[in-house]
Design a protein around this motif. Structure first.
Motif, PDB file in Angstrom:
ATOM      1  N   UNK A 194       0.819  -1.208   0.000  1.00 54.45           N
ATOM      2  CA  UNK A 194       0.000   0.000   0.000  1.00 54.45           C
ATOM      3  C   UNK A 194       0.855   1.261   0.000  1.00 54.45           C
ATOM      4  N   UNK A 195       0.299   2.342  -0.513  1.00 52.68           N
ATOM      5  CA  UNK A 195       0.892   3.653  -0.273  1.00 52.68           C
ATOM      6  C   UNK A 195       0.550   4.077   1.148  1.00 52.68           C
ATOM      7  N   UNK A 196      -0.752   4.132   1.434  1.00 56.10           N
ATOM      8  CA  UNK A 196      -1.232   4.458   2.774  1.00 56.10           C
ATOM      9  C   UNK A 196      -1.927   3.253   3.387  1.00 56.10           C
ATOM     10  N   UNK A 197      -1.724   3.040   4.683  1.00 54.40           N
ATOM     11  CA  UNK A 197      -2.422   1.986   5.421  1.00 54.40           C
ATOM     12  C   UNK A 197      -2.328   2.302   6.900  1.00 54.40           C
ATOM     13  N   UNK A 198      -3.401   2.010   7.625  1.00 54.03           N
ATOM     14  CA  UNK A 198      -3.377   2.208   9.083  1.00 54.03           C
ATOM     15  C   UNK A 198      -3.145   0.895   9.819  1.00 54.03           C
ATOM     16  N   UNK A 199      -2.903  -0.178   9.080  1.00 50.37           N
ATOM     17  CA  UNK A 199      -2.856  -1.503   9.688  1.00 50.37           C
ATOM     18  C   UNK A 199      -1.423  -1.935  10.018  1.00 50.37           C
ATOM     19  N   UNK A 200      -1.183  -3.241  10.079  1.00 46.87           N
ATOM     20  CA  UNK A 200       0.079  -3.781  10.589  1.00 46.87           C
ATOM     21  C   UNK A 200       1.302  -3.219   9.879  1.00 46.87           C
ATOM     22  N   UNK A 201       1.282  -3.204   8.553  1.00 45.58           N
ATOM     23  CA  UNK A 201       2.468  -2.772   7.807  1.00 45.58           C
ATOM     24  C   UNK A 201       2.558  -1.273   7.649  1.00 45.58           C
ATOM     25  N   UNK A 210     -12.218   1.080   7.383  1.00 42.72           N
ATOM     26  CA  UNK A 210     -11.353  -0.048   7.740  1.00 42.72           C
ATOM     27  C   UNK A 210     -12.243  -1.193   8.206  1.00 42.72           C
ATOM     28  N   UNK A 211     -12.002  -2.365   7.647  1.00 40.89           N
ATOM     29  CA  UNK A 211     -12.767  -3.567   8.033  1.00 40.89           C
ATOM     30  C   UNK A 211     -11.808  -4.717   8.239  1.00 40.89           C
ATOM     31  N   UNK A 212     -11.934  -5.368   9.387  1.00 42.47           N
ATOM     32  CA  UNK A 212     -11.119  -6.551   9.673  1.00 42.47           C
ATOM     33  C   UNK A 212     -11.858  -7.404  10.690  1.00 42.47           C
ATOM     34  N   UNK A 213     -13.015  -7.866  10.303  1.00 46.77           N
ATOM     35  CA  UNK A 213     -13.859  -8.671  11.181  1.00 46.77           C
ATOM     36  C   UNK A 213     -13.278 -10.082  11.283  1.00 46.77           C
ATOM     37  N   UNK A 214     -12.663 -10.385  12.415  1.00 43.16           N
ATOM     38  CA  UNK A 214     -11.998 -11.684  12.553  1.00 43.16           C
ATOM     39  C   UNK A 214     -12.996 -12.834  12.615  1.00 43.16           C
ATOM     40  N   UNK A 215     -14.264 -12.530  12.830  1.00 47.88           N
ATOM     41  CA  UNK A 215     -15.302 -13.566  12.793  1.00 47.88           C
ATOM     42  C   UNK A 215     -15.892 -13.709  11.393  1.00 47.88           C
ATOM     43  N   UNK A 216     -15.512 -12.797  10.517  1.00 45.38           N
ATOM     44  CA  UNK A 216     -15.983 -12.870   9.141  1.00 45.38           C
ATOM     45  C   UNK A 216     -15.143 -13.829   8.326  1.00 45.38           C
ATOM     46  N   UNK A 274      -1.700  -5.632   3.639  1.00 43.26           N
ATOM     47  CA  UNK A 274      -2.347  -5.691   4.939  1.00 43.26           C
ATOM     48  C   UNK A 274      -3.646  -6.481   4.799  1.00 43.26           C
ATOM     49  N   UNK A 275      -3.877  -7.373   5.762  1.00 46.22           N
ATOM     50  CA  UNK A 275      -4.946  -8.366   5.628  1.00 46.22           C
ATOM     51  C   UNK A 275      -6.265  -7.823   6.155  1.00 46.22           C
ATOM     52  N   UNK A 276      -6.777  -6.828   5.457  1.00 50.09           N
ATOM     53  CA  UNK A 276      -8.039  -6.206   5.816  1.00 50.09           C
ATOM     54  C   UNK A 276      -8.534  -5.443   4.591  1.00 50.09           C
ATOM     55  N   UNK A 277      -9.589  -4.681   4.762  1.00 47.22           N
ATOM     56  CA  UNK A 277     -10.124  -3.837   3.696  1.00 47.22           C
ATOM     57  C   UNK A 277     -10.064  -2.398   4.167  1.00 47.22           C
ATOM     58  N   UNK A 278      -9.539  -1.510   3.321  1.00 46.47           N
ATOM     59  CA  UNK A 278      -9.411  -0.111   3.702  1.00 46.47           C
ATOM     60  C   UNK A 278      -9.686   0.815   2.516  1.00 46.47           C
ATOM     61  N   UNK A 281      -7.225  14.945  -5.591  1.00 45.73           N
ATOM     62  CA  UNK A 281      -7.608  13.907  -4.630  1.00 45.73           C
ATOM     63  C   UNK A 281      -7.457  12.539  -5.274  1.00 45.73           C
ATOM     64  N   UNK A 282      -6.792  11.633  -4.568  1.00 50.10           N
ATOM     65  CA  UNK A 282      -6.607  10.262  -5.032  1.00 50.10           C
ATOM     66  C   UNK A 282      -7.173   9.326  -3.965  1.00 50.10           C
ATOM     67  N   UNK A 283      -7.886   8.295  -4.413  1.00 51.24           N
ATOM     68  CA  UNK A 283      -8.436   7.290  -3.507  1.00 51.24           C
ATOM     69  C   UNK A 283      -7.508   6.080  -3.454  1.00 51.24           C
ATOM     70  N   UNK A 284      -7.248   5.619  -2.231  1.00 47.61           N
ATOM     71  CA  UNK A 284      -6.350   4.489  -1.995  1.00 47.61           C
ATOM     72  C   UNK A 284      -7.160   3.360  -1.368  1.00 47.61           C
ATOM     73  N   UNK A 285      -7.148   2.193  -2.032  1.00 45.66           N
ATOM     74  CA  UNK A 285      -7.913   1.047  -1.554  1.00 45.66           C
ATOM     75  C   UNK A 285      -6.971  -0.111  -1.240  1.00 45.66           C
ATOM     76  N   UNK A 286      -7.151  -0.706  -0.072  1.00 43.25           N
ATOM     77  CA  UNK A 286      -6.416  -1.903   0.326  1.00 43.25           C
ATOM     78  C   UNK A 286      -7.398  -3.062   0.342  1.00 43.25           C
ATOM     79  N   UNK A 287      -7.135  -4.081  -0.465  1.00 40.48           N
ATOM     80  CA  UNK A 287      -7.987  -5.268  -0.524  1.00 40.48           C
ATOM     81  C   UNK A 287      -7.110  -6.489  -0.292  1.00 40.48           C
ATOM     82  N   UNK A 288      -6.881  -6.796   0.985  1.00 38.57           N
ATOM     83  CA  UNK A 288      -5.960  -7.874   1.318  1.00 38.57           C
ATOM     84  C   UNK A 288      -6.552  -8.911   2.252  1.00 38.57           C
ATOM     85  N   UNK A 289      -7.881  -9.124   2.137  1.00 37.63           N
ATOM     86  CA  UNK A 289      -8.575  -9.994   3.099  1.00 37.63           C
ATOM     87  C   UNK A 289      -9.162 -11.229   2.438  1.00 37.63           C
TER      88      UNK A 289
END
Length: 316
Positions: free
Chosen positions: A196-203, A274-280, A230-234, A244-252
């Motif tokens: 990712x360019x931008x991410x709020x998650x682990x990496x 940000x979505x990372x539902x561990x029960x999902x 990163x193993x989530x959706x952002x 304005x540029x939109x950055x999408x993380x699809x790693x789930x």
């Protein structure tokens, strides 16, 4: 040599495609995770319901160490046997992630000769599409962020890449990438890489991409940047120099990680979803492009719509 893929699709007035990352199963039986299987099933339903034309697969195609050769059984066990649905018998376009670079990426490229839907012509390459019945065009530039930035070594330590193994190779790709971005006249311009360019998650944010790629995305008014890692959706949205540029993380699509380790590593207000539902059971992206707008939808493996973001065509 990098050759444009140019496709004319049949879904008049719109073009639909799917975006998945970090989908690469397991190196031992059953060679897939429950998340990968659930996402594959829902991808097939989406492909049926939305006339999906192709799939972007954004790296970490085979956990944990890629493949060894073109004959590697993982191609069957983790890909062909999982994404076996008729509706997913469309073009898939691949790039490599850090785990793929632990193995033989050239074997993944060579595999394109064996399976029609597996399209991986080179480490980095351009795609071009026209929305049928219109003159609206979409450029997608597929890049190898591991060659550009280096390998991140360990997913589980959250390490950042510290620079490319081959600086000359990286420089060649940077020159090529700037030329592709700056010369694109498409109505929608997407750059897609694993990191990712931008991410709020682990990496978190990838330093080299923030420093070099991000300014180009804004200067040349790209529509969006797609990634995994990163193993989530952002969804993150950043504005610089009135662009304005939109950055999408699809790693789930294989694992889910709820880490918010870098929530303070992005500018305030940039993180929108940000979505990372561990029960999902995982999730993916679905893109619909029309002459009026491009809409990115995140969905989970249960078929639930999680989030939508619309983007307008670029200014000319």
């Amino acid at each position: 040599m990098h050759v444009w893929y140019t496709l004319l699709v049949l879904n008049n007035g719109s073009l639909d495609f799917l975006v998945i990352g970090d989908w690469g199963g397991l190196p031992y039986f059953p060679y897939r995770t429950p998340i990968e299987s659930a996402v594959a099933s829902q991808l097939a339903k989406y492909a049926d319901n939305h006339d999906v034309e192709f799939v972007l697969a954004l790296g970490d195609n085979f956990y944990f160490d890629g493949v060894t050769s073109i004959e590697d059984s993982r191609f069957q066990e983790t890909y062909n046997h999982v994404y076996q649905y008729d509706s997913l018998d469309v073009d898939w376009f691949f790039i490599a992630g850090n785990h793929d670079h632990n193995g033989n990426v050239s074997a993944q490229i060579e595999y394109s000769k064996l399976v029609k839907r597996w399209n991986y012509p080179d480490y980095f390459y351009p795609l071009s599409f026209t929305i049928p019945g219109t003159s609206t065009t979409i450029d997608i530039i597929m890049i190898d962020t591991v060659l550009l930035c280096g390998n991140s070594d360990s997913d589980y330590l959250g390490k950042q890449p510290e620079g490319p193994d081959d600086a000359e190779n990286a420089a060649t790709q940077w020159v090529w990438l700037q030329e592709r971005i700056s010369s694109s006249k498409a109505d929608y311009l997407i750059v897609a890489g694993h990191y990712p360019v931008w991410s709020i998650a682990e990496h978190g944010p990838t330093k080299q991409l923030v420093q070099t790629l991000m300014p180009w995305l804004h200067k040349y008014e790209a529509t969006a940047y797609f990634s995994g890692h990163d193993h989530n959706l952002q969804h993150l949205q950043y504005t610089e120099n009135n662009a304005t540029v939109d950055y999408f993380v699809s790693g789930a699509a294989n694992f889910i990680d709820p880490s918010l380790a870098h929530k303070h590593s992005v500018p305030e207000g940039v993180s929108r979803f940000h979505w990372a539902n561990i029960l999902g059971l995982g999730g993916f992206g679905h893109v619909t492009a029309t002459p009026q707008e491009m809409t990115f939808t995140f969905a989970d493996a249960g078929g639930n719509t999680l989030y939508k973001q619309s983007m307008l065509p670029r200014k000319h």
